[in-house]
Design an enzyme around this catalytic site. Structure first.
Site, mmCIF file in Angstrom:
data_model
loop_
_atom_site.group_PDB
_atom_site.id
_atom_site.type_symbol
_atom_site.label_atom_id
_atom_site.label_comp_id
_atom_site.label_asym_id
_atom_site.label_seq_id
_atom_site.Cartn_x
_atom_site.Cartn_y
_atom_site.Cartn_z
ATOM 1 N N ARG A 48 0.839 -1.199 0.000
ATOM 2 C CA ARG A 48 0.000 0.000 0.000
ATOM 3 C C ARG A 48 0.875 1.251 0.000
ATOM 4 O O ARG A 48 0.556 2.253 -0.624
ATOM 5 C CB ARG A 48 -0.943 0.018 1.208
ATOM 6 C CG ARG A 48 -1.712 1.328 1.336
ATOM 7 C CD ARG A 48 -2.908 1.241 2.293
ATOM 8 N NE ARG A 48 -2.595 0.566 3.522
ATOM 9 C CZ ARG A 48 -1.944 1.113 4.563
ATOM 10 N NH1 ARG A 48 -1.493 2.362 4.497
ATOM 11 N NH2 ARG A 48 -1.744 0.416 5.669
ATOM 12 N N TYR A 101 -15.520 17.235 -17.339
ATOM 13 C CA TYR A 101 -15.912 15.829 -17.337
ATOM 14 C C TYR A 101 -16.957 15.585 -16.247
ATOM 15 O O TYR A 101 -16.846 16.094 -15.130
ATOM 16 C CB TYR A 101 -14.674 14.965 -17.107
ATOM 17 C CG TYR A 101 -14.965 13.522 -16.779
ATOM 18 C CD1 TYR A 101 -15.762 12.738 -17.619
ATOM 19 C CD2 TYR A 101 -14.456 12.933 -15.621
ATOM 20 C CE1 TYR A 101 -16.044 11.419 -17.311
ATOM 21 C CE2 TYR A 101 -14.730 11.614 -15.319
ATOM 22 C CZ TYR A 101 -15.524 10.860 -16.163
ATOM 23 O OH TYR A 101 -15.802 9.562 -15.857
ATOM 24 N N ASP A 173 -6.055 18.493 -16.336
ATOM 25 C CA ASP A 173 -6.386 17.110 -16.680
ATOM 26 C C ASP A 173 -5.942 16.909 -18.127
ATOM 27 O O ASP A 173 -6.548 17.453 -19.056
ATOM 28 C CB ASP A 173 -7.885 16.874 -16.518
ATOM 29 C CG ASP A 173 -8.306 15.438 -16.794
ATOM 30 O OD1 ASP A 173 -7.572 14.718 -17.514
ATOM 31 O OD2 ASP A 173 -9.372 15.021 -16.315
ATOM 32 N N LYS A 198 -7.104 5.573 -20.079
ATOM 33 C CA LYS A 198 -7.366 6.012 -21.438
ATOM 34 C C LYS A 198 -6.122 5.857 -22.320
ATOM 35 O O LYS A 198 -5.635 4.745 -22.500
ATOM 36 C CB LYS A 198 -7.887 7.445 -21.408
ATOM 37 C CG LYS A 198 -8.979 7.697 -20.372
ATOM 38 C CD LYS A 198 -10.188 6.778 -20.496
ATOM 39 C CE LYS A 198 -11.400 7.224 -19.693
ATOM 40 N NZ LYS A 198 -11.237 7.285 -18.236
#
Length: 380
Positions: A48, A101, A173, A198
Site C-alpha cells: 500500500r 468531465y 487534466d 485512457k
C-alpha cells in the site's frame, strides 16, 4: 536528454539486476522482508505504501510529463479525490471548466461541496470570465484541455499566469491529449492529472490514474494521503499500464491520423450539424491548440441535425465503432454523452447537448472506420 519514446520504453525500467530480464517484473508481494527492524530493502515494506512495479510506472510517467514526481492511483477519480484533498480545505473555492468531465463535476458538486468547498464553472477560454470568478478563497483552477466531450481548448500558459497572480494553483487534466501531445508543466501548470485508463494504458484492459508535479511539498502530501486512504493500483495494473505506455507515441500518431480523416468526412456530411475537433480551423481555440499541442488528438464529437433520436440511431447502427463508455483504446468507440458518461451533469450548468455524439477514434484502418460511420449516418 532522451526523447519521448526513449523515455516511454526505458525510464524507470532498467533490466532486472539479478536475472537481466528486459521487461519490468510484476511484484505481487503485499509485504517485504526487512533486514532488522526498519531495515528496508529499497524503501519497500508494504505494497500500500510502495511497490517496485508501481515505482517503475511512476518514474516513467514523471519523465514523460517532465515532472519530478508522479503518483499512480487505482483510477483517475481516485487521483482526483486525493489531489483535491491535498489542496483544498472547507471554505475554499475552486474554478472548474464550464464543460468539465461529468465525473469531475460529480466529485466536486456531490462530495466536496458537502465538505464546504464552493466552485464556479467558467469558460476557461474566456480569460476575463476566469479573472472575474477568482476570489481570495480560490485555491485551485481545474482545467481540462481538450475538454470532455466538447473538445474545448484552454490556453495553459495564460491560465497559469492568471491563477498564480490570484494565489491559486493550476491543475490540468491531460487525459485527452496524453503526455505525447501536450505537456502542461512546461507551460506553467502546477499539477497534471491523468486517467491512465485512457490513452496512457491504451488497450481498454486496465483502470488507473496518475498525478504528476514538480512541487516537492505537494507531492509529499499526495503520497501521504494516498497511503492513508489506500487509493493504490495493484502491481499487475501498474505493469499493464507500463506496458501500454511503451507504444504511446506510435499509437497517438495513428489516433490523430484517423481522427483528422473522420473529422473531415463528418464536416462534409449532410446529416451532421456541427463537428467538434481541435484540428479544424474553425474550432474555437484551434490556434491555441496548434501552439500547445503536438497534434490534435483522437477524440471527435459532433451533433446531428435530427436531434437526440438521430444521435441514438447512429450510435446503435455502427459496427466497428463499439457503443461503450471510456476512450483512448486501440479500438474505436462511440457514445451519447448526455445519456452515458455525462448523465451526472444533466440539469446543471454543465449539461451537454442531447444530440451530441462522442467518438474515440481507434487505430483501425481509417477507410473501414469512415465507411462504418457513413453507413450509420444513413440512419440519422
Amino acid at each position: 536528454m532522451p526523447g519521448f519514446s526513449t523515455n516511454a520504453i526505458h525510464a524507470g525500467q532498467e533490466p532486472d539486476p539479478v536475472t537481466g530480464a528486459v521487461t519490468m517484473p510484476i511484484h505481487p508481494s503485499s509485504t517485504f522482508k526487512q533486514d532488522g527492524v526498519g531495515g528496508l530493502r529499497g524503501g519497500y515494506e508494504y505494497s500500500r505504501s510502495a511497490n517496485p512495479t508501481r515505482t517503475a510506472l511512476q518514474e516513467c510517467l514523471a519523465a514523460l510529463e517532465g515532472g519530478r514526481h508522479a503518483v499512480a492511483f487505482g483510477s483517475g477519480m481516485g487521483a482526483s479525490d486525493v489531489l483535491l484533498r491535498a489542496i483544498l480545505a472547507p471554505g475554499d473555492h475552486v474554478v472548474i471548466p464550464h464543460d468539465a468531465y461529468g465525473g469531475t463535476f460529480r466529485l466536486i458538486d456531490k462530495v466536496f461541496a458537502g465538505w464546504g468547498v464552493t466552485y464556479t464553472p467558467v469558460d476557461l477560454g474566456d480569460v476575463a470570465a476566469l479573472r472575474a470568478a477568482l476570489s481570495p478563497r480560490t485555491k485551485l483552477v481545474w482545467s481540462e484541455t481538450p475538454t470532455n466531450p466538447l473538445l474545448g481548448i484552454a490556453d495553459i500558459a495564460v491560465i497559469a499566469q492568471v491563477a498564480h497572480t490570484a494565489g491559486a494553483l493550476l491543475v490540468v487534466d491531460n487525459t485527452f491529449a496524453s503526455p505525447y501531445l501536450q505537456q502542461p508543466l512546461a507551460l506553467g501548470a502546477d499539477v497534471v492529472l491523468h486517467s491512465t485508463t485512457k490513452y496512457v494504458g491504451g488497450h481498454s484492459d486496465v483502470v488507473g490514474g496518475a498525478i504528476v508535479t514538480s512541487d516537492d511539498a505537494l507531492a509529499e502530501k499526495i503520497a501521504f494521503l494516498q497511503n492513508a486512504t489506500g487509493q493504490v493500483p495493484g502491481p499487475f495494473d501498474a505493469w499493464l499500464t507500463l506496458r501500454g505506455v511503451k507504444t504511446l507515441a506510435v499509437r497517438m500518431e495513428r489516433h490523430c491520423d484517423n481522427a483528422e480523416r473522420i473529422a473531415e468526412m463528418l464536416t462534409a456530411h449532410p446529416a451532421v450539424e456541427r463537428v467538434l475537433y481541435p484540428g479544424l480551423p474553425d474550432h474555437p481555440g484551434h490556434e491555441i491548440a496548434a501552439k500547445q499541442m503536438r497534434r490534435f488528438g483522437g477524440m471527435v464529437s459532433f451533433t446531428l441535425k435530427g436531434g437526440q433520436e438521430a444521435a441514438r440511431r447512429v450510435c446503435a447502427a455502427t459496427e466497428l465503432f463499439t457503443l461503450a463508455e471510456s476512450l483512448g483504446g486501440v479500438e474505436s468507440l462511440i457514445e451519447l454523452p448526455a445519456a452515458m458518461t455525462h448523465m451526472s451533469v444533466a440539469g446543471s450548468e454543465l449539461e451537454v447537448p442531447d444530440s451530441l455524439v462522442r467518438l474515440s477514434v481507434g487505430i483501425e484502418d481509417v477507410e473501414d472506420l469512415v465507411e462504418d460511420l457513413r453507413a450509420a449516418l444513413a440512419q440519422a
